[in-house]
Design a protein around this motif. Structure first.
Motif, mmCIF file in Angstrom:
data_model
loop_
_atom_site.group_PDB
_atom_site.id
_atom_site.type_symbol
_atom_site.label_atom_id
_atom_site.label_comp_id
_atom_site.label_asym_id
_atom_site.label_seq_id
_atom_site.Cartn_x
_atom_site.Cartn_y
_atom_site.Cartn_z
ATOM 1 N N LYS A 66 -17.330 -21.696 -5.756
ATOM 2 C CA LYS A 66 -18.538 -22.092 -5.339
ATOM 3 C C LYS A 66 -19.176 -23.299 -5.921
ATOM 4 O O LYS A 66 -19.696 -24.133 -5.284
ATOM 5 N N MET A 67 -18.709 -23.769 -7.323
ATOM 6 C CA MET A 67 -18.915 -24.939 -7.878
ATOM 7 C C MET A 67 -18.330 -26.119 -7.169
ATOM 8 O O MET A 67 -18.823 -27.069 -7.053
ATOM 9 N N ARG A 68 -17.143 -25.984 -6.828
ATOM 10 C CA ARG A 68 -16.372 -26.906 -6.055
ATOM 11 C C ARG A 68 -17.058 -27.093 -4.751
ATOM 12 O O ARG A 68 -17.244 -28.254 -4.290
ATOM 13 N N ILE A 69 -17.368 -26.157 -3.903
ATOM 14 C CA ILE A 69 -18.129 -26.368 -2.703
ATOM 15 C C ILE A 69 -19.211 -27.056 -2.732
ATOM 16 O O ILE A 69 -19.597 -28.007 -2.161
ATOM 17 N N TYR A 70 -20.170 -26.775 -3.993
ATOM 18 C CA TYR A 70 -21.418 -27.132 -4.143
ATOM 19 C C TYR A 70 -21.424 -28.657 -4.589
ATOM 20 O O TYR A 70 -22.149 -29.334 -4.050
ATOM 21 N N GLN A 71 -20.464 -29.030 -5.182
ATOM 22 C CA GLN A 71 -20.085 -30.577 -5.741
ATOM 23 C C GLN A 71 -19.424 -31.224 -4.746
ATOM 24 O O GLN A 71 -19.409 -32.410 -4.777
ATOM 25 N N SER A 72 -19.079 -30.944 -3.566
ATOM 26 C CA SER A 72 -18.287 -31.648 -2.705
ATOM 27 C C SER A 72 -19.231 -32.381 -1.693
ATOM 28 O O SER A 72 -20.285 -32.098 -1.664
ATOM 29 N N PRO A 73 -18.776 -33.731 -1.498
ATOM 30 C CA PRO A 73 -19.598 -34.524 -0.615
ATOM 31 C C PRO A 73 -20.049 -33.963 0.628
ATOM 32 O O PRO A 73 -19.289 -33.370 1.357
ATOM 33 N N LEU A 74 -21.231 -34.044 1.186
ATOM 34 C CA LEU A 74 -21.634 -33.554 2.421
ATOM 35 C C LEU A 74 -21.737 -34.610 3.585
ATOM 36 O O LEU A 74 -22.148 -34.298 4.588
ATOM 37 N N GLY A 75 -21.205 -35.923 3.165
ATOM 38 C CA GLY A 75 -21.253 -36.819 4.201
ATOM 39 C C GLY A 75 -22.302 -37.737 4.378
ATOM 40 O O GLY A 75 -22.160 -38.447 5.308
ATOM 41 N N TYR A 76 -23.082 -37.570 3.437
ATOM 42 C CA TYR A 76 -24.221 -38.518 3.236
ATOM 43 C C TYR A 76 -24.052 -39.809 2.239
ATOM 44 O O TYR A 76 -23.457 -39.594 1.398
ATOM 45 N N ASP A 77 -24.330 -40.991 2.948
ATOM 46 C CA ASP A 77 -23.992 -42.080 2.064
ATOM 47 C C ASP A 77 -25.387 -42.359 1.337
ATOM 48 O O ASP A 77 -26.351 -42.967 1.996
ATOM 49 N N ILE A 78 -25.414 -42.119 0.253
ATOM 50 C CA ILE A 78 -26.594 -42.341 -0.495
ATOM 51 C C ILE A 78 -26.702 -43.466 -1.634
ATOM 52 O O ILE A 78 -27.433 -43.535 -2.467
ATOM 53 N N GLU A 79 -25.783 -44.312 -1.602
ATOM 54 C CA GLU A 79 -25.701 -45.745 -2.325
ATOM 55 C C GLU A 79 -26.992 -46.333 -1.835
ATOM 56 O O GLU A 79 -27.388 -46.770 -0.802
ATOM 57 N N ASN A 80 -27.593 -46.872 -3.063
ATOM 58 C CA ASN A 80 -28.792 -47.756 -2.712
ATOM 59 C C ASN A 80 -29.934 -46.861 -1.885
ATOM 60 O O ASN A 80 -30.769 -47.728 -1.313
ATOM 61 N N VAL A 81 -30.000 -45.776 -1.867
ATOM 62 C CA VAL A 81 -31.163 -44.840 -1.473
ATOM 63 C C VAL A 81 -32.107 -44.400 -2.306
ATOM 64 O O VAL A 81 -31.703 -43.886 -3.503
ATOM 65 N N LEU A 100 -11.892 -10.415 -14.342
ATOM 66 C CA LEU A 100 -12.273 -11.646 -14.821
ATOM 67 C C LEU A 100 -11.769 -12.732 -13.803
ATOM 68 O O LEU A 100 -12.586 -13.795 -13.676
ATOM 69 N N TRP A 101 -10.591 -12.487 -13.707
ATOM 70 C CA TRP A 101 -10.014 -13.538 -12.687
ATOM 71 C C TRP A 101 -10.743 -13.823 -11.212
ATOM 72 O O TRP A 101 -11.104 -14.968 -10.825
ATOM 73 N N ILE A 102 -10.973 -12.607 -10.605
ATOM 74 C CA ILE A 102 -11.639 -12.612 -9.450
ATOM 75 C C ILE A 102 -12.993 -13.277 -9.504
ATOM 76 O O ILE A 102 -13.713 -14.202 -8.768
ATOM 77 N N MET A 103 -13.880 -12.966 -10.779
ATOM 78 C CA MET A 103 -15.309 -13.509 -11.101
ATOM 79 C C MET A 103 -15.066 -15.057 -11.304
ATOM 80 O O MET A 103 -15.984 -15.896 -10.589
ATOM 81 N N LEU A 104 -14.251 -15.567 -11.971
ATOM 82 C CA LEU A 104 -14.166 -16.818 -12.352
ATOM 83 C C LEU A 104 -13.693 -17.768 -11.003
ATOM 84 O O LEU A 104 -14.037 -18.948 -10.854
ATOM 85 N N ASP A 105 -12.659 -17.144 -10.376
ATOM 86 C CA ASP A 105 -12.221 -17.849 -9.269
ATOM 87 C C ASP A 105 -13.505 -17.908 -8.111
ATOM 88 O O ASP A 105 -13.540 -19.003 -7.613
ATOM 89 N N GLY A 106 -14.351 -16.976 -8.097
ATOM 90 C CA GLY A 106 -15.542 -17.064 -7.213
ATOM 91 C C GLY A 106 -16.538 -18.305 -7.792
ATOM 92 O O GLY A 106 -16.820 -18.955 -6.825
#
Length: 188
Positions: free
Chosen positions: A40-55, A30-36
């Protein structure tokens, strides 16, 4: 009473050991599954370097033939490409609009990314074997709209991109993989 419980636990220590081992294995899995999942959620939600304000994202499509405003292809005065260019020019003429770009399955933070495999011209696939790269088909203004920066931290402006032919701009990761790895292998 507590003394009696400890005596029972001690007497059945062999069976309790198996239960403890099973619980330890289940906890580890369970620890290994939840850590994975959390990674993945943290990587997915991290900013990609695009400025999307007012876009703003406009998704364009053809009208359904059952619509009352539908114009058949043979009755149209202009082509779809001319209509798109006219729409872009009208949006660009609005004083509140900074810039407009066209993209095909390439809007940041959307599910419209396309991936491709690239191989060196000389056929040496050992460098890029198993690598997938994100491919974005965009107009040069894409870099202005999302304020994309180069390796040095300077904004990439559409004015600096040659407007002739098809241009390819590669990421720092791709440059390192294709050019640094090739130099280390003794290539050009």
């Amino acid at each position: 009473m507590i003394k009696q419980i400890f005596k029972i636990i001690w007497a059945q220590r062999r069976n309790n050991g198996w239960i403890f081992a099973e619980l330890l294995i289940v906890t580890g899995v369970l620890w290994i599954m939840l850590d994975g999942i959390f990674t993945k959620m943290r990587i997915y939600q991290s900013p990609l370097g695009y400025d999307i304000e007012n876009v703003y994202y406009l998704h364009l499509s053809n009208l359904n033939p059952n619509s009352s405003a539908y114009v058949p292809e043979e009755e149209r005065i202009s082509t779809e490409g001319e209509d798109l260019l006219h729409l872009i020019q009208r949006i660009r003429n609005n004083p509140e609009v900074e810039d407009v770009c066209i993209s095909y399955y390439s809007a940041p933070y959307s599910w419209g990314d396309s991936w491709t495999s690239l191989y060196p011209v000389d056929g040496d696939t050992t460098i890029s074997h198993g690598q997938g790269f994100q491919s974005r088909r965009v107009s040069p203004e894409f870099f202005n709209v999302f304020r994309i920066k180069d390796k040095k931290g300077n904004l990439i402006l559409s004015e600096n991109i040659p407007q002739t032919g098809t241009q390819i701009i590669i990421s720092a990761d791709m440059e390192e993989l294709f050019f640094t790895a090739r130099k280390e292998k003794g290539g050009r």
